[in-house]
Design a protein around this motif. Structure first.
Motif, PDB file in Angstrom:
ATOM      1  N   ARG A  23      97.497  81.291  81.878  1.00 34.38           N
ATOM      2  CA  ARG A  23      98.224  80.274  81.235  1.00 34.38           C
ATOM      3  C   ARG A  23      97.956  78.929  81.919  1.00 34.38           C
ATOM      4  NH1 ARG A  23     104.656  80.430  79.966  1.00 34.38           N
ATOM      5  NH2 ARG A  23     104.786  78.344  79.429  1.00 34.38           N
ATOM      6  N   ARG A  24      97.855  79.054  83.404  1.00 36.49           N
ATOM      7  CA  ARG A  24      97.607  77.778  84.289  1.00 36.49           C
ATOM      8  C   ARG A  24      96.276  77.110  84.010  1.00 36.49           C
ATOM      9  NH1 ARG A  24      99.469  80.547  89.997  1.00 36.49           N
ATOM     10  NH2 ARG A  24     101.421  81.771  89.027  1.00 36.49           N
ATOM     11  N   VAL A  25      95.285  77.903  83.635  1.00 37.39           N
ATOM     12  CA  VAL A  25      93.935  77.297  83.480  1.00 37.39           C
ATOM     13  C   VAL A  25      93.964  76.604  82.087  1.00 37.39           C
ATOM     14  CG1 VAL A  25      91.612  78.113  82.980  1.00 37.39           C
ATOM     15  CG2 VAL A  25      93.055  79.020  84.512  1.00 37.39           C
ATOM     16  N   GLN A  26      94.922  77.001  81.256  1.00 43.79           N
ATOM     17  CA  GLN A  26      94.926  76.081  79.929  1.00 43.79           C
ATOM     18  C   GLN A  26      94.923  74.628  80.342  1.00 43.79           C
ATOM     19  OE1 GLN A  26      94.373  78.872  76.521  1.00 43.79           O
ATOM     20  NE2 GLN A  26      94.804  76.757  76.855  1.00 43.79           N
ATOM     21  N   GLU A  27      95.408  74.330  81.190  1.00 41.84           N
ATOM     22  CA  GLU A  27      95.685  72.924  81.496  1.00 41.84           C
ATOM     23  C   GLU A  27      94.405  72.092  81.775  1.00 41.84           C
ATOM     24  OE1 GLU A  27      97.797  69.417  81.766  1.00 41.84           O
ATOM     25  OE2 GLU A  27      98.896  71.550  81.166  1.00 41.84           O
ATOM     26  N   VAL A  28      93.408  72.869  82.585  1.00 37.83           N
ATOM     27  CA  VAL A  28      92.132  72.315  82.697  1.00 37.83           C
ATOM     28  C   VAL A  28      91.038  72.497  81.497  1.00 37.83           C
ATOM     29  CG1 VAL A  28      92.307  72.289  85.089  1.00 37.83           C
ATOM     30  CG2 VAL A  28      91.431  74.376  84.009  1.00 37.83           C
ATOM     31  N   LEU A  29      91.831  73.108  80.476  1.00 39.76           N
ATOM     32  CA  LEU A  29      91.033  73.147  79.181  1.00 39.76           C
ATOM     33  C   LEU A  29      91.471  72.336  78.133  1.00 39.76           C
ATOM     34  CD1 LEU A  29      89.061  74.649  77.274  1.00 39.76           C
ATOM     35  CD2 LEU A  29      90.896  76.491  76.896  1.00 39.76           C
ATOM     36  N   GLY A  30      92.784  72.190  77.827  1.00 37.90           N
ATOM     37  CA  GLY A  30      93.265  71.637  76.880  1.00 37.90           C
ATOM     38  C   GLY A  30      94.294  70.654  77.241  1.00 37.90           C
ATOM     39  N   GLY A  31      94.754  70.135  78.439  1.00 36.67           N
ATOM     40  CA  GLY A  31      95.596  69.272  78.926  1.00 36.67           C
ATOM     41  C   GLY A  31      95.036  67.789  78.930  1.00 36.67           C
ATOM     42  N   GLN A  32      95.666  66.640  79.347  1.00 37.00           N
ATOM     43  CA  GLN A  32      95.374  65.355  78.947  1.00 37.00           C
ATOM     44  C   GLN A  32      93.973  65.297  79.894  1.00 37.00           C
ATOM     45  OE1 GLN A  32      98.263  62.723  80.592  1.00 37.00           O
ATOM     46  NE2 GLN A  32      97.201  60.907  80.212  1.00 37.00           N
ATOM     47  N   PHE A  33      93.815  65.644  80.987  1.00 32.06           N
ATOM     48  CA  PHE A  33      92.690  65.699  81.836  1.00 32.06           C
ATOM     49  C   PHE A  33      91.880  66.706  81.771  1.00 32.06           C
ATOM     50  CE2 PHE A  33      95.797  62.662  83.618  1.00 32.06           C
ATOM     51  CZ  PHE A  33      95.426  61.670  83.409  1.00 32.06           C
ATOM     52  N   GLY A  34      91.765  67.836  80.827  1.00 34.69           N
ATOM     53  CA  GLY A  34      91.030  68.737  81.099  1.00 34.69           C
ATOM     54  C   GLY A  34      89.471  68.622  80.357  1.00 34.69           C
ATOM     55  N   GLU A  35      88.739  69.927  80.242  1.00 31.21           N
ATOM     56  CA  GLU A  35      87.510  69.509  79.724  1.00 31.21           C
ATOM     57  C   GLU A  35      87.375  69.197  78.322  1.00 31.21           C
ATOM     58  OE1 GLU A  35      84.996  69.888  81.885  1.00 31.21           O
ATOM     59  OE2 GLU A  35      85.912  70.452  83.412  1.00 31.21           O
ATOM     60  N   MET A  36      88.206  69.516  77.487  1.00 32.79           N
ATOM     61  CA  MET A  36      88.188  69.154  76.089  1.00 32.79           C
ATOM     62  C   MET A  36      88.241  67.657  75.946  1.00 32.79           C
ATOM     63  SD  MET A  36      90.489  71.620  73.741  1.00 32.79           S
ATOM     64  CE  MET A  36      90.084  70.580  72.254  1.00 32.79           C
ATOM     65  N   THR A  37      89.036  66.873  76.955  1.00 31.91           N
ATOM     66  CA  THR A  37      89.091  65.446  76.941  1.00 31.91           C
ATOM     67  C   THR A  37      88.102  64.636  77.336  1.00 31.91           C
ATOM     68  OG1 THR A  37      91.608  65.517  77.339  1.00 31.91           O
ATOM     69  CG2 THR A  37      90.422  63.433  77.837  1.00 31.91           C
ATOM     70  N   VAL A  38      87.483  65.380  78.523  1.00 33.66           N
ATOM     71  CA  VAL A  38      86.255  64.603  78.975  1.00 33.66           C
ATOM     72  C   VAL A  38      85.092  64.823  77.888  1.00 33.66           C
ATOM     73  CG1 VAL A  38      86.995  64.436  81.466  1.00 33.66           C
ATOM     74  CG2 VAL A  38      85.622  66.476  80.636  1.00 33.66           C
ATOM     75  N   MET A  39      84.917  65.994  77.458  1.00 32.49           N
ATOM     76  CA  MET A  39      84.004  66.547  76.435  1.00 32.49           C
ATOM     77  C   MET A  39      84.030  65.297  75.173  1.00 32.49           C
ATOM     78  SD  MET A  39      83.586  69.880  73.936  1.00 32.49           S
ATOM     79  CE  MET A  39      85.118  69.356  73.131  1.00 32.49           C
ATOM     80  N   MET A  40      85.095  65.162  74.747  1.00 32.12           N
ATOM     81  CA  MET A  40      85.088  64.206  73.320  1.00 32.12           C
ATOM     82  C   MET A  40      85.301  62.658  73.899  1.00 32.12           C
ATOM     83  SD  MET A  40      85.802  66.305  70.806  1.00 32.12           S
ATOM     84  CE  MET A  40      86.803  65.296  69.534  1.00 32.12           C
ATOM     85  N   GLN A  41      85.631  62.348  74.924  1.00 33.15           N
ATOM     86  CA  GLN A  41      85.753  61.164  75.522  1.00 33.15           C
ATOM     87  C   GLN A  41      84.110  60.829  75.842  1.00 33.15           C
ATOM     88  OE1 GLN A  41      88.462  59.691  77.928  1.00 33.15           O
ATOM     89  NE2 GLN A  41      87.109  58.839  79.382  1.00 33.15           N
ATOM     90  N   TYR A  42      83.449  61.566  76.350  1.00 31.84           N
ATOM     91  CA  TYR A  42      81.853  61.115  76.549  1.00 31.84           C
ATOM     92  C   TYR A  42      81.071  61.057  75.248  1.00 31.84           C
ATOM     93  CZ  TYR A  42      83.506  62.228  81.314  1.00 31.84           C
ATOM     94  OH  TYR A  42      84.061  62.359  82.763  1.00 31.84           O
ATOM     95  N   LEU A  43      81.448  62.388  74.500  1.00 30.56           N
ATOM     96  CA  LEU A  43      80.642  62.152  73.280  1.00 30.56           C
ATOM     97  C   LEU A  43      80.977  61.092  72.293  1.00 30.56           C
ATOM     98  CD1 LEU A  43      80.772  65.916  72.356  1.00 30.56           C
ATOM     99  CD2 LEU A  43      78.616  64.741  73.368  1.00 30.56           C
ATOM    100  N   PHE A  44      82.105  60.733  72.030  1.00 27.74           N
ATOM    101  CA  PHE A  44      82.552  59.463  71.059  1.00 27.74           C
ATOM    102  C   PHE A  44      81.875  58.266  71.779  1.00 27.74           C
ATOM    103  CE2 PHE A  44      84.780  62.346  68.786  1.00 27.74           C
ATOM    104  CZ  PHE A  44      84.932  61.866  67.502  1.00 27.74           C
ATOM    105  N   GLN A  45      81.969  57.980  73.177  1.00 26.63           N
ATOM    106  CA  GLN A  45      81.433  56.786  73.892  1.00 26.63           C
ATOM    107  C   GLN A  45      79.767  56.836  73.554  1.00 26.63           C
ATOM    108  OE1 GLN A  45      82.335  56.926  78.068  1.00 26.63           O
ATOM    109  NE2 GLN A  45      84.646  56.673  77.691  1.00 26.63           N
ATOM    110  N   GLY A  46      79.231  58.190  73.514  1.00 26.04           N
ATOM    111  CA  GLY A  46      77.840  57.955  73.284  1.00 26.04           C
ATOM    112  C   GLY A  46      77.766  57.750  71.965  1.00 26.04           C
TER     113      GLY A  46
END
Length: 277
Positions: A23-46
């Motif tokens: 449950r705690r690991v969910q934060e770094v997966l789908g939280g505000q600063f999780g991997e989903m965020t940086v994934m989408m942020q870098y891809l859309f910037q690209g």
């Protein structure tokens, strides 16, 4: 074009199931600063990059790597949930502190995802596209990327100390190392862009348009009790772009008028009494 490869970027292998940690690991997966965020942020910037090809290529490289990190965390969560059952949730919630803080195993891991990772944070709040920054301004975006990696690495480091599972820690160490490199990367890009265009965003806004407001660009207003804020480099010395010197204003005074909005139409139902002469 994207192509999926079956092997994970790094090995993910836990020593024992731990639904509470999942449950705690969910934060770094789908939280505000999780991997989903940086994934989408870098891809859309690209996707939207109109600058030099090297910046677009870098963004796409790192954004694609982050897709792999999302997959790694999903695998980690799944392994931590192996064998979890409703009985485990009830048992975990018997401890008053655990029940108050975590509420036992995340019921959505049992009810919704079938013991898999979800695009949510540790409280079950769905990932939100508004978390990402993709403005089209390279310097602004690179600074946002440095911020995102800083917060993300901080959260993984905190999670690292919440488990003694060496398998989980090994995965976290790989992620921490990559997040450290990504911070280096954004710092290097920021430095290069600042050397090209200056430190203020947007660099293309004409300086002459601000002439009448030049003093506002250098004053630090002391708006809290005490004057300790005046001891920092943001209150004394020269601005980073060398265009002026900072001034510490000990007792700032308002420079504007008192707002006096007009009474609205009664059909808007503000229930206000109109002023009478």
């Amino acid at each position: 074009m994207f192509r999926h490869q079956k092997e994970l970027q790094y090995e993910v292998k836990v020593e024992r199931p731990d639904p509470m940690l999942a449950r705690r690991v969910q934060e770094v997966l789908g939280g505000q600063f999780g991997e989903m965020t940086v994934m989408m942020q870098y891809l859309f910037q690209g996707f939207n990059c109109r600058g030099e090809e090297k910046y677009k290529d870098m963004l796409m490289d790192i954004g694609t790597e982050e897709i792999g990190h999302v997959e790694m965390l999903c695998s980690l969560i799944s392994q931590l949930l192996d064998g979890a059952s409703p009985e485990d949730q009830a048992k975990a919630a018997k401890d008053p502190a655990t029940a108050a803080i975590m509420g036992g195993i995340d019921p959505q891991h049992l009810l919704v995802s079938g013991l898999g990772g979800m695009p949510t944070n540790s409280n079950g709040v769905p990932w939100n596209g508004s978390y990402i920054v993709a403005s089209g301004n390279l310097l602004a975006d690179m600074r946002a990327n440095l911020h995102a990696e800083s917060q993300g690495r901080l959260q993984v480091a905190r999670l690292y100390h919440m488990t003694k599972d060496e398998g989980v820690r090994a995965t976290f160490r790989k992620m921490l190392a990559r997040d450290r490199y990504h911070q280096y990367q954004w710092m290097a890009a920021i430095e290069e862009l600042e050397e090209k265009n200056g430190v203020v965003v947007p660099a293309t806004f004409p300086r002459e348009a601000e002439e009448e407001a030049q003093t506002e660009a250098y004053e630090f207003w002391n708006l809290s009790e005490g004057e300790e804020s005046g001891e920092g480099p943001w209150a004394t010395g020269s601005a980073p772009d060398g265009t002026g010197d900072f001034v510490y204003v000990t007792k700032p005074v308002p420079k504007g008028q008192i707002p006096c909005p007009k009474i609205p139409s009664t059909v808007l139902h503000h229930d206000l009494d109109k002023k009478t002469k």
